[in-house]
Design a protein around this motif. Structure first.
Motif, PDB file in Angstrom:
ATOM      1  N   GLY A 265       0.820  -1.017  -0.461  1.00  0.00           N
ATOM      2  CA  GLY A 265      -0.206  -0.401   0.163  1.00  0.00           C
ATOM      3  C   GLY A 265       0.850   1.363   0.140  1.00  0.00           C
ATOM      4  N   THR A 266       2.024   1.049  -0.062  1.00  0.00           N
ATOM      5  CA  THR A 266       2.795   2.726  -0.026  1.00  0.00           C
ATOM      6  C   THR A 266       3.184   2.926  -1.645  1.00  0.00           C
ATOM      7  OG1 THR A 266       4.168   1.661   1.828  1.00  0.00           O
ATOM      8  CG2 THR A 266       5.683   3.161   0.736  1.00  0.00           C
ATOM      9  N   VAL A 267       3.097   4.546  -1.652  1.00  0.00           N
ATOM     10  CA  VAL A 267       2.979   5.068  -2.890  1.00  0.00           C
ATOM     11  C   VAL A 267       4.468   5.220  -2.654  1.00  0.00           C
ATOM     12  CG1 VAL A 267       2.210   7.100  -4.039  1.00  0.00           C
ATOM     13  CG2 VAL A 267       0.079   5.281  -2.572  1.00  0.00           C
ATOM     14  N   HIS A 268       4.919   5.050  -3.420  1.00  0.00           N
ATOM     15  CA  HIS A 268       6.879   5.744  -4.218  1.00  0.00           C
ATOM     16  C   HIS A 268       6.647   6.517  -5.465  1.00  0.00           C
ATOM     17  CE1 HIS A 268       8.343   2.120  -1.105  1.00  0.00           C
ATOM     18  NE2 HIS A 268       7.432   1.476  -1.903  1.00  0.00           N
ATOM     19  N   THR A 269       7.151   7.803  -5.370  1.00  0.00           N
ATOM     20  CA  THR A 269       7.634   9.057  -6.192  1.00  0.00           C
ATOM     21  C   THR A 269       8.641   9.253  -6.664  1.00  0.00           C
ATOM     22  OG1 THR A 269       6.520  10.664  -7.427  1.00  0.00           O
ATOM     23  CG2 THR A 269       6.567  10.100  -4.927  1.00  0.00           C
ATOM     24  N   MET A 270       9.212   9.383  -7.743  1.00  0.00           N
ATOM     25  CA  MET A 270      10.951  10.243  -7.686  1.00  0.00           C
ATOM     26  C   MET A 270      10.599  10.926  -8.664  1.00  0.00           C
ATOM     27  SD  MET A 270      12.439   9.155 -10.306  1.00  0.00           S
ATOM     28  CE  MET A 270      12.183   7.838 -11.623  1.00  0.00           C
ATOM     29  N   ILE A 271      11.060  12.149  -8.905  1.00  0.00           N
ATOM     30  CA  ILE A 271      11.972  12.935  -9.583  1.00  0.00           C
ATOM     31  C   ILE A 271      13.033  12.878  -9.906  1.00  0.00           C
ATOM     32  CG2 ILE A 271      11.415  15.209  -8.868  1.00  0.00           C
ATOM     33  CD1 ILE A 271       9.517  16.239 -10.626  1.00  0.00           C
TER      34      ILE A 271
END
Length: 460
Positions: A265-271
């Motif tokens: 359920g963890t949402v991982h985002t990156m840029i």
């Protein structure tokens, strides 16, 4: 029933009425066709003829040539095994009234030697034998050979009177037109040559345009395919992104981003941002993004993930000076907390209802990837709250200039701008579009650096 030659086609208005009557056959002409059995004369002519480009201006004499000496805009190469029976009449004129230079070749070997850059059109006798072991049943084998030999030249096919079927097939194969041997005169042949040259130029330009459009479409499909599709199935978070490459006519630059939800359920985002914004940097950015997604789905995060990404960068970059900045955020399943890692990258912006936007802490910002072997990137815990908007961005958004001076927008200017736009009721895609457009307007034109912006919203 004989067919008029050339076949009826629309002739450009500029040519109508300009063709002059040809002198009597056997009368003197300004330029006699070179005798193909005298190879030295042929070579001398090939070396002294002044090539005329597509954009040559009629009437312009080349340097060193007397104005009284007529220049030649068009050159015709006749390929005919019996020069004495050649259907060429004196007085062939181009559209400006200047004589058309004529060269003759007995066979394809001589033709290849005489086929210099200043030849514009080839008049080919289809009765010539084809070289090599050509198919005896192929009546157009010699034409196919010439088209392979001279793909950039206009070709007129010469055939027997009444053999319209063979002539039409020659045009289908690639000739610009076909002519009947015993129905030629100077006016018709001059016009056929001019028409064939212009049609070849038009066909070449159209083909190049089509090839350019096809390449552009293929590049666009490729670059669109390299942009990520977020994997957020089952997450209540709303996702929006905006991408603007710094390269002209490009869809992808050195900036990259991605968002995935893991089974817990963890949402991982990156840029991230690779130094530079050319095609090599774009390719490296795609490699890093794909590596990040694979490593994240495999369960890596924080320092362990960034250390592995640095190894990927070091192996894939072409220059040891190339580095990449990166920001990763891991949002807990309840959406109220997150882990933040910064590798030389600007801190994300968070906006909560009723509060002005602000930047997340960046005190533990580690070095960019690729700068320091064995570097560490601490992972900070941040509180997000019940409702929020989290914006990740690259420095292209904050490094644009403000007005005509040297002042840049900077992070403070960006925070103020986003706060004003949120207060005006903008959110999601509309907020990102307005932000990028305003930064461009403040810069006074297109931004020179890539811009990538990712927005995640949690609405309880």
């Amino acid at each position: 029933m004989p067919v008029p030659v050339p076949r009826q086609r629309a002739i450009p208005a500029v040519e109508c009425g300009q063709a002059q009557a040809a002198p009597a056959a056997g009368g003197p002409s300004r330029e006699e066709a070179p005798r193909t059995d005298d190879r030295n004369d042929a070579r001398a002519e090939a070396n002294t003829t002044t090539p005329v480009g597509d954009d040559a201006t009629p009437g312009d004499a080349p340097s060193g040539v007397s104005a009284a000496a007529p220049t030649t805009n068009l050159t015709l190469l006749l390929i005919e095994d019996d020069p004495t029976a050649a259907p060429i009449v004196p007085g062939l004129l181009d559209s400006s009234g200047k004589p058309i230079r004529v060269r003759t070749a007995r066979n394809l070997t001589e033709a290849e030697r005489l086929l210099t850059d200043d030849v514009h059109c080839i008049l080919l006798d289809l009765a010539l034998p084809a070289p090599g072991r050509a198919d005896e049943d192929d009546e157009l084998a010699v034409l196919r050979h010439v088209l392979r030999l001279a793909p950039r030249h206009a070709v007129l096919a010469l055939t027997a009177s009444g053999d319209a079927e063979r002539g039409a097939e020659a045009v289908r194969v690639g000739a610009q037109d076909y002519l009947f041997r015993d129905e030629l005169d100077g006016r018709l042949l001059s016009r056929a040559i001019r028409y064939a040259v212009e049609r070849k130029r038009s066909d070449t330009a159209e083909r190049r345009l089509a090839e350019g459009r096809l390449r552009a479409q293929e590049n666009a499909r490729l670059e669109r395919g390299l942009l990520p599709t977020p994997l957020l199935d089952g997450s209540p978070l709303r996702f929006a992104a905006r991408y603007r490459p710094g390269r002209s006519r490009a869809l992808l630059g050195g900036d990259f981003y991605d968002t995935v939800r893991t089974p817990d359920g963890t949402v991982h985002t990156m840029i991230g941002d690779v130094r530079g914004h050319g095609p090599d940097e774009a390719a490296l950015g795609v490699e890093l993004r794909i590596a990040w997604r694979a490593l994240t789905l495999a369960g890596l995060c924080g320092d362990e993930l960034l250390n592995t990404l640095q190894q990927v960068l070091e192996h894939e970059r072409d220059d040891d000076e190339i580095f990449a900045t990166l920001c990763t955020v891991d949002i807990a399943p309840d959406g109220r907390r997150a882990g933040l890692c910064l590798a030389g990258h600007p801190a994300p912006l968070i906006a909560r209802p009723g509060l002005p936007p602000r930047l997340l802490p960046y005190d533990n910002n580690g070095p960019a990837l690729g700068l320091l072997p064995g570097a560490r990137w601490p992972r900070m815990q941040v509180e997000l709250g019940a409702a929020w908007s989290l914006m990740l961005y690259t420095d292209g958004l904050i490094e644009g200039r403000v007005g005509d001076g040297r002042e840049r927008l900077g992070q403070d200017g960006m925070v103020e701008m986003i706060g004003r736009q949120i207060a005006a009721g903008l959110h999601g895609e509309n907020l990102l579009r307005a932000a990028v457009n305003e930064v461009r307007e403040l810069n006074g034109g297109e931004l020179t650096d890539d811009v990538a912006v990712v927005l995640l919203d949690r609405v309880p």
